[in-house]
Design a protein around this motif. Structure first.
Motif, PDB file in Angstrom:
ATOM      1  N   SER A 164      -3.011   3.270  -1.824  1.00  0.00           N
ATOM      2  CA  SER A 164      -3.024   2.936  -2.769  1.00  0.00           C
ATOM      3  C   SER A 164      -1.697   1.869  -2.601  1.00  0.00           C
ATOM      4  O   SER A 164      -0.936   1.821  -2.049  1.00  0.00           O
ATOM      5  N   ILE A 165      -2.354   0.863  -3.387  1.00  0.00           N
ATOM      6  CA  ILE A 165      -0.994  -0.360  -4.092  1.00  0.00           C
ATOM      7  C   ILE A 165      -0.705  -0.550  -5.782  1.00  0.00           C
ATOM      8  O   ILE A 165      -2.044   0.431  -6.388  1.00  0.00           O
ATOM      9  N   GLY A 166       0.736  -0.722  -5.920  1.00  0.00           N
ATOM     10  CA  GLY A 166       0.904  -1.166  -7.289  1.00  0.00           C
ATOM     11  C   GLY A 166       2.454  -2.083  -7.392  1.00  0.00           C
ATOM     12  O   GLY A 166       2.417  -1.585  -8.414  1.00  0.00           O
ATOM     13  N   TYR A 167       1.696  -2.920  -7.634  1.00  0.00           N
ATOM     14  CA  TYR A 167       2.876  -4.400  -7.419  1.00  0.00           C
ATOM     15  C   TYR A 167       3.807  -3.953  -7.361  1.00  0.00           C
ATOM     16  O   TYR A 167       5.018  -4.390  -8.180  1.00  0.00           O
ATOM     17  N   SER A 168       3.692  -3.764  -6.104  1.00  0.00           N
ATOM     18  CA  SER A 168       5.178  -2.826  -4.893  1.00  0.00           C
ATOM     19  C   SER A 168       5.583  -4.203  -3.591  1.00  0.00           C
ATOM     20  O   SER A 168       3.521  -4.828  -3.223  1.00  0.00           O
ATOM     21  N   THR A 169       6.198  -3.451  -3.389  1.00  0.00           N
ATOM     22  CA  THR A 169       5.572  -3.540  -1.478  1.00  0.00           C
ATOM     23  C   THR A 169       5.494  -2.761  -0.843  1.00  0.00           C
ATOM     24  O   THR A 169       5.706  -3.167   0.229  1.00  0.00           O
ATOM     25  N   VAL A 170       4.240  -1.391  -1.584  1.00  0.00           N
ATOM     26  CA  VAL A 170       4.312  -0.703  -0.843  1.00  0.00           C
ATOM     27  C   VAL A 170       2.786  -0.323  -0.953  1.00  0.00           C
ATOM     28  O   VAL A 170       2.644  -0.499  -1.406  1.00  0.00           O
ATOM     29  N   ILE A 171       2.806   0.664   0.480  1.00  0.00           N
ATOM     30  CA  ILE A 171       1.488   0.922   0.558  1.00  0.00           C
ATOM     31  C   ILE A 171       1.615   2.550   0.740  1.00  0.00           C
ATOM     32  O   ILE A 171       2.690   2.911   1.390  1.00  0.00           O
ATOM     33  N   THR A 172       1.702   3.193   0.060  1.00  0.00           N
ATOM     34  CA  THR A 172       1.053   4.628  -0.178  1.00  0.00           C
ATOM     35  C   THR A 172      -0.249   4.928   0.327  1.00  0.00           C
ATOM     36  O   THR A 172      -1.507   5.235  -0.650  1.00  0.00           O
ATOM     37  N   GLU A 173       0.058   6.143   1.243  1.00  0.00           N
ATOM     38  CA  GLU A 173      -0.632   6.892   1.658  1.00  0.00           C
ATOM     39  C   GLU A 173      -1.198   8.302   1.194  1.00  0.00           C
ATOM     40  O   GLU A 173       0.125   9.080   1.343  1.00  0.00           O
ATOM     41  N   TRP A 174      -2.198   8.751   0.321  1.00  0.00           N
ATOM     42  CA  TRP A 174      -2.174  10.287  -0.779  1.00  0.00           C
ATOM     43  C   TRP A 174      -2.476  11.663   0.157  1.00  0.00           C
ATOM     44  O   TRP A 174      -3.612  10.770   1.421  1.00  0.00           O
ATOM     45  N   ASN A 175      -1.466  12.998  -0.021  1.00  0.00           N
ATOM     46  CA  ASN A 175      -2.204  13.872   0.485  1.00  0.00           C
ATOM     47  C   ASN A 175      -3.037  14.328  -0.408  1.00  0.00           C
ATOM     48  O   ASN A 175      -2.495  15.153  -1.370  1.00  0.00           O
ATOM     49  N   LEU A 176      -4.618  14.623  -0.581  1.00  0.00           N
ATOM     50  CA  LEU A 176      -5.408  15.848  -1.885  1.00  0.00           C
ATOM     51  C   LEU A 176      -4.866  16.429  -1.600  1.00  0.00           C
ATOM     52  O   LEU A 176      -5.417  17.233  -3.001  1.00  0.00           O
ATOM     53  N   HIS A 220       4.418   6.051   2.972  1.00  0.00           N
ATOM     54  CA  HIS A 220       5.236   4.323   2.670  1.00  0.00           C
ATOM     55  C   HIS A 220       5.233   3.435   3.348  1.00  0.00           C
ATOM     56  O   HIS A 220       5.496   4.122   4.740  1.00  0.00           O
ATOM     57  N   SER A 221       5.156   2.589   3.232  1.00  0.00           N
ATOM     58  CA  SER A 221       4.765   1.564   4.599  1.00  0.00           C
ATOM     59  C   SER A 221       5.694   0.280   3.641  1.00  0.00           C
ATOM     60  O   SER A 221       4.354   0.608   2.639  1.00  0.00           O
ATOM     61  N   SER A 222       6.536   0.165   3.642  1.00  0.00           N
ATOM     62  CA  SER A 222       6.656  -1.041   3.003  1.00  0.00           C
ATOM     63  C   SER A 222       7.419  -2.373   4.163  1.00  0.00           C
ATOM     64  O   SER A 222       7.811  -2.098   5.287  1.00  0.00           O
ATOM     65  N   GLY A 223       7.863  -3.242   3.694  1.00  0.00           N
ATOM     66  CA  GLY A 223       8.539  -4.911   4.664  1.00  0.00           C
ATOM     67  C   GLY A 223       9.177  -5.749   3.376  1.00  0.00           C
ATOM     68  O   GLY A 223       9.079  -5.582   2.503  1.00  0.00           O
TER      69      GLY A 223
END
Length: 985
Positions: free
Chosen positions: A99-111, A119-122
């Protein structure tokens, strides 16, 4: 039942910003899709809802809670490549959600844990869009001239590309189960060139839409720009730049874009030139999606329209056809922001969402021939609880909890005491408001039945508050005081919390699905301050084996073992839980309470473990359970006999036993007596009442298990799901909760969903379904008309079209539109004459593609299985047969465990003709947020629904409840666009 119809709970709903199916469409495969198919729905408050489209019975499976100032603006799934197992067979690859959300971060979720995994950002701008690389497909026939798939991103790896506000396109790798920055594909020198949308043209090429009236094609391998497609300037009256909000690539070599001018544009992928434009919207087009074959395109925008386009054949052979707008509807009441498609041979749906907060499922292939279906915008697990003895109502959302005191009927003594003499009678009063500090949203909240405690949890911590009246207060406000907890409990976090009905136990369900139950004490040395016992009891779940899924479907890991429903018995001595896989585990409380046994430090020291023995702690505690005040929680030995349900439970509750006179106790205690050698003996008495567990699954199948005996109850044997009332079987909205009423002669359970309320009296049996009605009830409602002949005739009396409708399920959205409501110029049937006489004419179905099976002939073959046989078994179980014996044996019935149940010749009370209604329903209330009991000692008329669909009598009355509604028209939404000829301004 006396109903308080409440609308004062300001439960907020949030806009839908993103939708994504977990699997790619497979139109060549028959069936309803992979069994682990899920739909991820992202909202503006940061929550991600996981929906299960189980055989068209859409229901909300779980919610991944967000946090403060967080938003979900994009969702994608990836599917890792299969790996070879130890036995040499392929193992399913992991399904991963990002997911993404108006930030510089990509988030992977653990269901499985319900929280972010990594997280990954740059060093780039805010991320506006996200796309996943198409999954690698092995070439059918490798040749020397075939380009290598590995060069386009790696064999099996699905890269992620994100578009940023500064015009940067960034590539991330998901290889080896990680999420890391790979490279920057492109940068923009202009500040106006923010990337608004991005998609993959192939595994090596991406297409991005910008805010500067252009679309650009890049290679992710070299970063070179392949083409720049200009959309020209904007309109004279509007802004100078055209915003490209959405872009999709079709398999037939066409790129489709939607922009701020309301135009859908079709581009040639070979020359990257404009082929056609269609002005179909009055405002911005926010999203576009298409069918797998590329022949149908859907668009949604700010004008609330959902528009359908189809390609018309070209003039010459091989010449591409023109696109035409074939239909448009306003399914939504506000902006349509996101859309997603999934197709198989039997399922073909488009899911859409927007600012009106309600997801809508639209038929794709059968658009116009099937109804669209609106799913509930509120949580399927009601965020409501009550302390009925003191008339408290609690609701929670976000980081906030509110408590109200609901007044009783005007003529009640308690209501007069609660109200001030100089005030008008108030139906409710807000008496407490708790705002939990922190960034995470609440995952659960529980209110003790006596109103003394409130427990809340987030994914990272747990807090418990004590509630008591203020010393100097004339308005009945409560004083909220935080209780001190151990660091282990406070910092652990939980997915669910639940107080027992007697307010003596607190069950905590952690993120890893481990369970601990805590004893609540009353410390008399500190003026009655409540506290938790220093020791807790771990509850160990039974080891279960999940069914194997095909390797190509992927795997969600241990997500299916996530606990979804919990229930205490009314006497707080039995605890039951159910998971998403359909397994049920139960525990029983052994012994009687003996407050003379101290929870001292000596007992804690005797059972303490060094840090290096933590691996054996759970197994040792299972063999030697913790004893607290003479009581211990034990795993119910008969839990293993309960079958795995075909679908996850939506309602899990115990049937309360009717009140019985109290038995005199020796010396006022039921505990065993102390001896010379054992000053604190333990009782080993187990509960023997209230062991009937009522279960309603997501397919609306009803079961009642006797958990103390490990089998179906007598009522459930006599009343299988096939005998449920016809009105209940037609309900498409899934159940949310239940309320029991066991007063008087009846034993009524009130089930409710977001738009319906249904009552079953379990002291009465349902009418035995006839074979014809039972067969029709198992079929979807798409091909059955309640007032028509199809639901009352046998198959041999139906024509070919009717028999095809009975066989055919709907495509996953709503029910089939009747022929007289179709907006089509031609009928689906025509009449063919083969001679001069009318008797030789016959009707031909133009859409019939299936020939009749041999077993569907007009003969009267004997049924060997199915609903008719089930109905016959029900008659035997109830003793309603003719009493004849076969082969010298009596007409006994057999339960699921193979045990013979003798049939009594004298009818029981449940078999006698009922004096009142066995079931009742209404659709008067909607949308229902939840129903909770209040008081119960009154019998006045507050707001009791009279009659119902098909009934003229009043429903049976009993308990008093608060029915909380949350109409969407009362939700504050942004201003919407009104077009021409819209008069509801």
């Amino acid at each position: 039942m006396d109903i308080h119809r409440c609308r004062f709970v300001p439960y907020p709903t949030s806009a839908i910003n993103a939708l994504a199916f977990s699997h790619e469409s497979t139109p060549t495969i028959a069936g309803l899709g992979p069994p682990n198919l899920r739909l991820a729905l992202g909202r503006a408050n940061g929550d991600i809802e996981i929906w299960n489209p189980l055989r068209g019975n859409w229901y909300q499976e779980s919610i991944l809670r967000g946090g403060k100032d967080r938003s979900i603006e994009g969702l994608v799934w990836t599917h890792d490549l299969e790996e070879e197992g130890l036995d040499g067979k392929p193992m399913p690859g992991k399904l991963r959600l990002f997911s993404i959300g108006y930030s510089t971060v990509i988030t992977e979720w653990n269901l499985s844990l319900g929280k972010p995994l990594r997280h990954s950002s740059g060093n780039y701008g805010e991320i506006w869009c996200l796309a996943a690389q198409p999954r690698w497909q092995a070439p059918k026939k490798a040749t020397a001239g075939t380009p290598s798939q590995v060069k386009e991103g790696g064999k099996g790896d699905q890269h992620l590309v994100v578009g940023c506000a500064d015009g940067t396109l960034v590539l991330h790798s998901t290889a080896d189960g990680e999420l890391r920055f790979l490279r920057t594909v492109a940068r923009s020198a202009s500040k106006k060139s923010r990337v608004l949308c991005v998609t993959f043209l192939s595994r090596g090429l991406i297409v991005a839409g910008y805010a500067d009236s252009s679309m650009r094609v890049f290679s992710i391998l070299t970063g070179n720009q392949i083409s720049n497609m200009s959309l020209n300037m904007g309109s004279r009256d509007g802004p100078s730049e055209v915003l490209v909000w959405s872009v999709k690539c079709l398999p037939n070599g066409i790129i489709v874009s939607g922009d701020s001018t309301g135009e859908v544009k079709f581009w040639d992928v070979k020359t990257f030139t404009l082929l056609q434009r269609i002005q179909s919207h009055k405002a911005d087009i926010l999203d576009i999606t298409a069918s797998v074959d590329g022949m149908t395109v859907f668009s949604g925008g700010m004008d609330r329209r959902t528009t359908v386009y189809r390609q018309v054949g070209g003039a010459g052979k091989g010449e591409p056809g023109r696109w035409a707008e074939v239909a448009h509807r306003r399914f939504h009441s506000h902006d349509v922001k996101t859309m997603a498609v999934f197709e198989t041979q039997d399922v073909s749906v488009v899911a859409s969402g927007g600012l009106d907060t309600s997801p809508i499922v639209i038929p794709l292939k059968e658009f116009g021939r099937e109804h669209a279906r609106t799913l509930p915008a509120i949580s399927h697990l009601p965020p409501l609880q009550s302390a009925s003895s003191i008339r408290l109502l609690m609701s929670w959302w976000g980081c906030e909890v509110r408590l109200w005191r609901v007044a009783g009927p005007p003529d009640s003594r308690r209501n007069k005491e609660d109200l001030r003499e100089d005030s008008e009678p108030a139906a409710r009063r807000l008496i407490a408001r708790v705002v939990v500090q922190g960034e995470e949203n609440l995952t659960s909240a529980s209110l003790a039945s006596n109103g003394s405690m409130l427990a809340v949890s987030t994914i990272s911590n747990i807090k418990i508050f004590r509630l008591r009246p203020r010393k100097v207060s004339t308005d009945g406000l409560l004083k909220v005081q935080k209780m001190e907890l151990s660091k282990e409990l406070a910092c652990s976090g939980a997915r669910m919390l639940q107080f027992s009905p007697d307010s003596k136990w607190l069950a905590v369900f952690y993120a890893d699905d481990s369970i601990r139950i805590f004893r609540i004490l009353l410390d008399e040395t500190t003026k009655g301050v409540l506290k938790l016992a220093r020791r807790s009891t771990p509850l160990i779940r039974r080891t279960r084996t999940l069914g194997k899924t095909k390797a190509q479907y992927g795997s969600h890991g241990t997500y299916e073992r996530s606990i979804s429903r919990i229930a205490f018995s009314a006497d707080s001595r039995i605890l039951a839980i159910a998971d998403l896989a359909g397994f049920i585990d139960t525990w029983v409380l052994e012994g009687h309470e003996d407050l003379t046994q101290e929870d001292d430090a000596d007992l804690l020291a005797k059972t303490s473990r060094p840090s290096d023995a933590e691996d054996d702690e759970e197994s040792d505690e299972e063999d030697h359970p913790v004893v607290i005040f003479g009581q211990r929680w034990l795993s119910n030995r008969t839990s293993g006999f309960l079958p795995k349900l075909s679908s996850p439970p939506l309602v899990l509750c115990f049937r309360p036993a009717k009140p019985t006179p109290k038995v005199a106790q020796i010396n006022g205690s039921t505990a065993v007596h102390a001896t010379k050698h054992n000053s604190h003996p333990d009782s080993h008495d187990l509960p023997d009442r209230e062991g009937r567990l009522f279960v309603l699954t997501s397919q609306h199948e009803v079961y009642e298990f006797d958990v103390l005996k490990g089998g179906l109850s007598d009522w459930s044997r006599r009343n299988p799901s096939v005998n449920l009332p016809w009105e209940f079987k037609q309900i498409r909205d899934r159940a949310m909760g239940s309320v029991w009423d066991v007063r008087g002669d009846g034993e009524r359970i009130w089930l409710y969903g977001s738009s319906w309320l249904f009552m079953f009296d379990l002291s009465k049996d349902f009418p035995v379904a006839e074979a014809e009605d039972a067969s029709a009830a198992l079929l979807p409602t798409a091909g059955v008309d309640r007032d028509g002949a199809a639901s009352r005739k046998r198959k041999r009396n139906l024509d070919q079209g009717q028999r095809r409708d009975l066989k055919k399920r709907d495509t996953g959205a709503g029910s089939k539109v009747p022929n007289y409501e179709l907006d089509l110029g031609l009928s689906e049937k025509f009449r063919k004459f083969q001679g001069p006489e009318d008797q030789e004419a016959r009707w031909i179905d133009m859409e019939s593609k299936l020939s009749l099976a041999p077993d569907d002939s007009d003969g009267d073959e004997e049924e060997t299985e199915g609903p008719g046989v089930e109905s016959a078994l029900v008659s035997l179980r109830r003793g309603l047969g003719d009493g004849a014996q076969s082969n010298g044996h009596s007409a006994d019935s057999v339960d699921i465990n193979g045990e013979i149940i003798p049939t009594s010749h004298e009818p029981s009370e449940a078999m006698k003709p009922p004096d009142g209604l066995a079931h009742w329903h209404t659709f008067k209330y909607r949308p229902i947020l939840g129903i909770v009991p209040l008081g119960g000692e009154y019998d006045s008329e507050i707001d009791v629904p009279v009659g119902g669909e098909g009934y003229d009598d009043e429903p049976p009355r009993g308990i008093e409840v608060a029915l909380v509604e949350r109409p969407l028209w009362e939700v504050d939404l942004p201003a919407r666009l009104y077009g021409d000829q819209e008069w509801n301004k």
